[in-house]
Design a protein around this motif. Structure first.
Motif, mmCIF file in Angstrom:
data_model
loop_
_atom_site.group_PDB
_atom_site.id
_atom_site.type_symbol
_atom_site.label_atom_id
_atom_site.label_comp_id
_atom_site.label_asym_id
_atom_site.label_seq_id
_atom_site.Cartn_x
_atom_site.Cartn_y
_atom_site.Cartn_z
ATOM 1 N N PHE A 453 76.380 22.910 119.459
ATOM 2 C CA PHE A 453 75.930 23.453 118.183
ATOM 3 C C PHE A 453 74.638 24.235 118.347
ATOM 4 C CE2 PHE A 453 73.942 19.329 118.600
ATOM 5 C CZ PHE A 453 72.633 19.536 118.150
ATOM 6 N N HIS A 454 74.457 25.178 117.438
ATOM 7 C CA HIS A 454 73.222 25.955 117.329
ATOM 8 C C HIS A 454 72.903 26.034 115.845
ATOM 9 C CE1 HIS A 454 70.295 29.251 117.979
ATOM 10 N NE2 HIS A 454 70.775 29.716 116.838
ATOM 11 N N THR A 455 71.703 25.615 115.450
ATOM 12 C CA THR A 455 71.322 25.583 114.040
ATOM 13 C C THR A 455 70.000 26.306 113.834
ATOM 14 O OG1 THR A 455 72.423 23.444 113.713
ATOM 15 C CG2 THR A 455 70.812 24.115 112.052
ATOM 16 N N ASP A 456 70.010 27.269 112.925
ATOM 17 C CA ASP A 456 68.797 27.965 112.506
ATOM 18 C C ASP A 456 68.425 27.483 111.108
ATOM 19 O OD1 ASP A 456 68.523 29.647 114.785
ATOM 20 O OD2 ASP A 456 70.138 30.915 114.003
ATOM 21 N N ALA A 457 67.152 27.192 110.905
ATOM 22 C CA ALA A 457 66.704 26.689 109.605
ATOM 23 C C ALA A 457 65.453 27.432 109.169
ATOM 24 C CB ALA A 457 66.423 25.188 109.685
ATOM 25 N N ASP A 458 65.354 27.689 107.860
ATOM 26 C CA ASP A 458 64.133 28.263 107.305
ATOM 27 C C ASP A 458 63.765 27.524 106.018
ATOM 28 O OD1 ASP A 458 65.861 29.236 105.355
ATOM 29 O OD2 ASP A 458 65.872 31.274 106.117
ATOM 30 N N ASN A 459 62.650 27.904 105.451
ATOM 31 C CA ASN A 459 62.071 27.195 104.301
ATOM 32 C C ASN A 459 61.786 25.730 104.624
ATOM 33 O OD1 ASN A 459 62.158 29.485 102.722
ATOM 34 N ND2 ASN A 459 64.023 28.898 101.636
ATOM 35 N N ILE A 460 61.533 25.437 105.891
ATOM 36 C CA ILE A 460 61.231 24.066 106.280
ATOM 37 C C ILE A 460 59.868 23.664 105.719
ATOM 38 C CG2 ILE A 460 60.908 22.495 108.233
ATOM 39 C CD1 ILE A 460 63.745 23.527 107.888
ATOM 40 N N ALA A 461 59.798 22.454 105.175
ATOM 41 C CA ALA A 461 58.540 21.969 104.617
ATOM 42 C C ALA A 461 57.471 21.905 105.701
ATOM 43 C CB ALA A 461 58.743 20.592 103.990
ATOM 44 N N ALA A 462 56.346 22.551 105.460
ATOM 45 C CA ALA A 462 55.218 22.571 106.386
ATOM 46 C C ALA A 462 53.943 22.273 105.606
ATOM 47 C CB ALA A 462 55.131 23.925 107.083
ATOM 48 N N ILE A 463 52.847 22.106 106.318
ATOM 49 C CA ILE A 463 51.574 21.745 105.690
ATOM 50 C C ILE A 463 50.577 22.876 105.874
ATOM 51 C CG2 ILE A 463 49.626 20.141 105.758
ATOM 52 C CD1 ILE A 463 51.576 17.971 106.620
ATOM 53 N N ARG A 464 49.945 23.279 104.770
ATOM 54 C CA ARG A 464 48.921 24.327 104.799
ATOM 55 C C ARG A 464 47.569 23.709 104.454
ATOM 56 N NH1 ARG A 464 49.751 28.836 100.556
ATOM 57 N NH2 ARG A 464 51.329 29.610 102.014
ATOM 58 N N PHE A 465 46.586 23.964 105.306
ATOM 59 C CA PHE A 465 45.228 23.460 105.086
ATOM 60 C C PHE A 465 44.589 24.263 103.958
ATOM 61 C CE2 PHE A 465 40.751 22.789 106.134
ATOM 62 C CZ PHE A 465 40.735 21.435 106.428
ATOM 63 N N ASN A 466 44.150 23.596 102.883
ATOM 64 C CA ASN A 466 43.642 24.280 101.702
ATOM 65 C C ASN A 466 42.362 23.596 101.234
ATOM 66 O OD1 ASN A 466 43.296 25.796 99.392
ATOM 67 N ND2 ASN A 466 44.831 24.689 98.217
ATOM 68 N N THR A 467 41.239 23.937 101.865
ATOM 69 C CA THR A 467 39.978 23.273 101.554
ATOM 70 C C THR A 467 38.856 24.298 101.472
ATOM 71 O OG1 THR A 467 40.677 21.235 102.644
ATOM 72 C CG2 THR A 467 38.321 21.534 102.331
ATOM 73 N N ASP A 468 38.008 24.189 100.446
ATOM 74 C CA ASP A 468 36.877 25.092 100.250
ATOM 75 C C ASP A 468 35.671 24.564 101.028
ATOM 76 O OD1 ASP A 468 34.959 26.834 99.418
ATOM 77 O OD2 ASP A 468 34.843 26.066 97.352
ATOM 78 N N PRO A 469 35.212 25.274 102.068
ATOM 79 C CA PRO A 469 34.071 24.777 102.858
ATOM 80 C C PRO A 469 32.767 24.746 102.074
ATOM 81 C CG PRO A 469 34.677 27.003 103.545
ATOM 82 C CD PRO A 469 35.736 26.549 102.601
ATOM 83 N N ASN A 470 32.686 25.519 100.988
ATOM 84 C CA ASN A 470 31.441 25.562 100.206
ATOM 85 C C ASN A 470 31.130 24.240 99.507
ATOM 86 O OD1 ASN A 470 30.895 28.279 100.856
ATOM 87 N ND2 ASN A 470 32.302 28.978 99.249
#
Length: 532
Positions: A453-470
């Motif tokens: 089998f060969h499987t391509d996947a998109d829209n995979i749940a990922a984590i984005r760092f979202n923090t204000d350094p100020n």
């Protein structure tokens, strides 16, 4: 009602675990029995927790594996998972376990991306009479099962069963003293009716109460750090299913299935209640060389979580609905040699709207005992409520890591900031497109089953760092002025946000090979190999 078909003539990577294999294995639970399935990843985490998956990483909550009992889904939309430790189907009442490695979205629905496990129980007509067994050992104090079955006039049969289990904790732990005890008791029934040659019905249900000692990780104090702790998990799982089947004509059948599932769990920091109602209608018929299957489905979910130290909900999404239908056509292009199957499932859910899961499969038999098959299919995994709606407090992030460098003050650099994994109502369903190719050979005492089998996947749940350094500037300023109490308070007002986004992509390749050899009637050997 999925059309009955032999495993050999199926255009998918399938393995059927028979009742004879289960009985001879000495297994005491469904997860233990699944260890015999080639290509299935089964990890025992402790005496009562399991991680099971197919064609993917096995974790305690495997969101891409659909698990059912007699076609009734055990999927929970909060975690997209199955609580294996409370799945209590008596092994002696199992007719077979069908395991599909790979996508099954068209026939079975969403979240069947990496595989499907369908536990099929025996007709009660095959379990008449009394039966009892008991097991004990150094880890199990007692594991007792009783069952009784009989006829219902001349139109049906029934069985009732009960189960009691009391198991000790493990002998040793790694980070904490083991507390993985298990106390369970359950009761269930099944009735089958055949009022005529054209009508049949079944009604079954069971309730299982479990008290399980488990070790957890969670942020439960002001340190903002994950800590290990032990707790008792109390769960009650109940389910009822009714199915009515009708043979309309020699070439047409229809089925209506209604099922109810309720799960409630209670521990110190999390209290959950989940309830679902499923209604499925399916019809299939033959017309010359054409086999047509179509169906409609509806699911209602009610999910509630009490307020928790580490789990909050942004929106009031306690009630979710899903509905849709499927259409599949199989055409016998060359009699007994070449079959083509195409179809699609169209479902609507309250989180991401309409989802389409098409599939095309082909079977070619150059000889009676040789078969080549291929498939192209698309499946989706809908977001869990944790990904869509909830904010989950996770292990702290230190200031230096959050800033991507030093603030110049060690006390601040090493401060552990409250960190949250945030659900996102813009998250989308994960899409999986698989290409599969397989070969089977079967003789009187030998068989080979190969699939790639060969499987391509998109829209995979990922984590984005979202923090204000100020946000850290006030604490640094107070510290530089020697106002340490104000600096400490300013740090408590900061937070790190990790947002779930649909930005990941993956590619998976692999093969599964199963070879069996039975030199004698009472001796059978099997060898399996999987690589991904």
């Amino acid at each position: 009602m999925k059309r009955a078909q032999s495993a050999f003539n199926t255009a998918s990577s399938i393995y059927v675990l028979s009742k004879e294999q289960i009985y001879k294995s000495g297994a005491n639970s469904v997860p233990e029995a699944l260890k015999m399935v080639p290509g299935l990843i089964v990890r025992q985490l402790d005496n009562n927790q399991w991680a099971i998956s197919s064609r993917g990483v096995a974790s305690r909550f495997s969101s891409k594996l659909l698990v059912m009992v007699d076609g009734q889904s055990l999927y929970t939309p909060k975690f997209a998972a199955v609580y294996w430790e409370t799945l209590n189907v008596p092994l002696y009442d199992i007719e077979r376990i069908e395991v599909i490695r790979g996508q099954g979205g068209l026939l079975w629905g969403t979240n069947a991306n990496n595989g499907v496990i369908n536990i099929i129980t025996k007709n009660s007509i095959d379990t008449r009479g009394a039966y009892a067994n008991a097991t004990t050992g150094n880890q199990i104090n007692i594991n007792t099962n009783v069952r009784y079955g009989n006829d219902l006039a001349n139109k049906g049969s029934y069985r009732i069963h009960g189960h009691v289990k009391n198991a000790n904790e493990s002998k040793k732990g790694i980070s904490l003293e083991p507390t993985d005890t298990a106390k369970q008791h359950s009761f269930g029934f099944r009735t089958d009716f055949t009022p005529s040659d054209d009508w049949s019905a079944l009604v079954q249900g069971d309730v299982t109460h479990s008290n399980l000692g488990q070790n957890f990780r969670g942020v439960i104090d002001a340190t903002n750090k994950n800590v290990l702790f032990s707790d008792d998990l109390s769960r009650t799982d109940s389910r009822v299913m009714a199915r009515l089947e009708n043979r309309i004509s020699p070439d047409a059948n229809q089925m209506l299935q209604i099922s109810w599932l309720k799960q409630s769990g209670n521990q110190t920091y999390i209290k959950e209640n989940f309830e679902s109602i499923d209604i499925d209608y399916q019809m299939n018929f033959l017309y010359n060389s054409l086999q047509l299957d179509w169906g409609l489905n509806y699911r209602y979910n009610n999910i509630s979580f009490d307020e928790s130290l580490f789990l909050d909900s942004d929106k009031n999404l306690n009630n979710l609905q899903q509905y849709g239908g499927l259409l599949q056509a199989q055409y016998n292009v060359i009699p007994n040699s070449l079959d083509l199957t195409i179809g699609t499932r169209l479902d609507h859910n309250d989180l991401t709207g309409w989802e389409n899961q098409p599939s095309a499969r082909v079977i070619y038999k150059p000889q009676e005992n040789h078969l080549i098959w291929g498939a192209i299919s698309r499946s989706v995994r809908t977001p869990t409520l944790i990904e869509f709606n909830d904010d989950y407090k996770v292990n702290a992030t230190v200031v230096e890591e959050a800033l991507g460098g030093s603030a110049g003050i060690r006390a601040i650099d090493e401060y552990a900031i409250a960190t949250f994994l945030n659900g996102n109502d813009n998250v989308e369903s994960e899409n999986y497109v698989s290409y599969e190719l397989g070969y089977r050979f079967e003789s009187e005492n030998t068989s080979v089953d190969f699939s790639a089998f060969h499987t391509d996947a998109d829209n995979i749940a990922a984590i984005r760092f979202n923090t204000d350094p100020n946000q850290f500037l006030p604490a640094i300023r107070f510290f530089q002025l020697g106002q340490f109490e104000q600096a400490a308070f300013a740090l408590t007002q900061t937070r790190v946000d990790l947002d779930i986004v649909s930005e990941g992509e993956t590619t998976t390749n692999g093969v599964d090979i199963v070879a069996t050899w039975q030199p004698f009637n009472n001796l059978s050997t099997e060898r399996g190999y999987s690589a991904k």
